[in-house]
Design an enzyme around this catalytic site. Structure first.
Site, mmCIF file in Angstrom:
data_model
loop_
_atom_site.group_PDB
_atom_site.id
_atom_site.type_symbol
_atom_site.label_atom_id
_atom_site.label_comp_id
_atom_site.label_asym_id
_atom_site.label_seq_id
_atom_site.Cartn_x
_atom_site.Cartn_y
_atom_site.Cartn_z
ATOM 1 N N PRO A 30 25.632 14.311 42.224
ATOM 2 C CG PRO A 30 23.825 14.504 43.668
ATOM 3 C CD PRO A 30 24.948 15.302 43.071
ATOM 4 C CG ASN A 31 22.485 9.475 41.896
ATOM 5 O OD1 ASN A 31 22.913 8.464 42.440
ATOM 6 N ND2 ASN A 31 21.637 10.298 42.498
ATOM 7 N NE ARG A 38 20.503 9.256 37.486
ATOM 8 C CZ ARG A 38 20.551 10.538 37.791
ATOM 9 N NH1 ARG A 38 21.573 11.254 37.391
ATOM 10 N NH2 ARG A 38 19.595 11.091 38.487
ATOM 11 C CE1 TYR A 43 19.025 12.818 33.979
ATOM 12 C CE2 TYR A 43 18.521 10.629 34.833
ATOM 13 C CZ TYR A 43 18.414 12.002 34.920
ATOM 14 O OH TYR A 43 17.685 12.573 35.930
ATOM 15 C CG ASN A 95 23.917 17.993 35.777
ATOM 16 O OD1 ASN A 95 23.121 18.193 36.698
ATOM 17 N ND2 ASN A 95 23.676 17.145 34.793
ATOM 18 C CB ALA A 98 19.039 15.155 43.250
ATOM 19 C CD GLU A 119 20.684 25.393 37.024
ATOM 20 O OE1 GLU A 119 20.646 26.622 37.276
ATOM 21 O OE2 GLU A 119 19.759 24.614 37.317
ATOM 22 C CG HIS A 121 19.540 20.631 34.855
ATOM 23 N ND1 HIS A 121 19.957 19.976 35.993
ATOM 24 C CD2 HIS A 121 19.403 21.933 35.190
ATOM 25 C CE1 HIS A 121 20.064 20.851 36.966
ATOM 26 N NE2 HIS A 121 19.733 22.048 36.512
ATOM 27 N NE ARG A 128 13.119 13.880 34.553
ATOM 28 C CZ ARG A 128 14.228 13.417 35.135
ATOM 29 N NH1 ARG A 128 15.360 14.068 35.011
ATOM 30 N NH2 ARG A 128 14.195 12.293 35.824
HETATM 31 C C1 DQA Z 1 19.657 16.274 36.134
HETATM 32 C C2 DQA Z 1 18.197 16.507 36.521
HETATM 33 C C3 DQA Z 1 18.002 16.348 38.016
HETATM 34 O O1 DQA Z 1 16.642 16.561 38.354
HETATM 35 C C4 DQA Z 1 18.395 14.940 38.443
HETATM 36 O O2 DQA Z 1 18.255 14.803 39.844
HETATM 37 C C5 DQA Z 1 19.750 14.568 37.992
HETATM 38 C C6 DQA Z 1 20.167 14.936 36.643
HETATM 39 C C7 DQA Z 1 19.865 16.314 34.618
HETATM 40 O O3 DQA Z 1 21.017 16.389 34.204
HETATM 41 O O4 DQA Z 1 18.898 16.242 33.851
HETATM 42 O O5 DQA Z 1 20.499 13.901 38.693
HETATM 43 O O6 DQA Z 1 20.447 17.309 36.698
#
Ligand code: DQA
Length: 167
Positions: A30-31, A38, A43, A95, A98, A119, A121, A128
């Site tokens: 998501p996102n 964003r 990011y 990735n 959230a 995984e 990020h 954070r």
């Molecule tokens: C994320 C970190 C997560 O906490 C966040 O909700 C994201 C992006 C990252 O790539 O740093 O959507 O996965």
């Protein structure tokens, strides 16, 4: 005299050119479709399309084939992981955004298929908010790449291909 078979020419990453390319799946949650817009301080400025192209190029450089896929929906991600299992995908770079911090369902899908995964990020989640420190996925991951910005996807592809090639 019997002819000795010539071994297949190694590719740039040492994989045989004649082998069927190893299939990898890149899942963004998501996102992450909003990359580039964003929170750029966290990011970066690269778009999802740019990130996906770079990951696919890295996979190709290593003799693998990477299919990128993104969804904002938890159930869709679960079903994509199930499908990967039947499609002959060898490994996953994920990735989960959230959902990393909340989704037992995505964790269980990865456990059910037993596909090796890395995984990723983009941000250093450990620097954070505390709710980002917990991952439901990490304990099962072949590796974790955290905090290297979008370059982390390329590093994850490298690590996953090496792990899969090592058997
Ligand atoms: C994320 C970190 C997560 O906490 C966040 O909700 C994201 C992006 C990252 O790539 O740093 O959507 O996965």
């Amino acid at each position: 005299m019997t002819a000795t078979p010539t071994p297949a020419a190694p590719g740039r990453a040492g994989l045989a050119q004649d082998d069927i390319a190893m299939k990898l799946l890149l899942i963004n949650g998501p996102n992450l479709n909003l990359l580039g817009l964003r929170e750029p301080a966290t990011y970066g400025h690269a778009t999802l399309a740019e990130v996906e192209r770079a990951a696919a190029a890295e996979a190709a450089r290593m003799g693998a084939e990477l299919a990128p896929w993104q969804s904002n929906h938890e159930g869709a991600i679960v079903e994509r992981i199930h499908a990967a299992h039947t499609e002959g995908v060898a490994g996953i770079v994920i990735n989960a955004g959230a959902y990393t911090h909340t989704s037992i369902a995505i964790r269980d899908a990865l456990a059910a298929t037993a596909l090796p995964f890395v995984e990723v990020h983009i941000s250093n989640v450990h620097a954070r908010e505390p709710f980002r420190h917990r991952s439901y996925l990490s304990a099962m991951a072949a590796g974790i790449v955290v905090g290297f910005g979008v370059d982390g996807y390329r590093l994850a592809v490298q690590g996953l291909v090496r792990r899969l090639s090592a058997g």
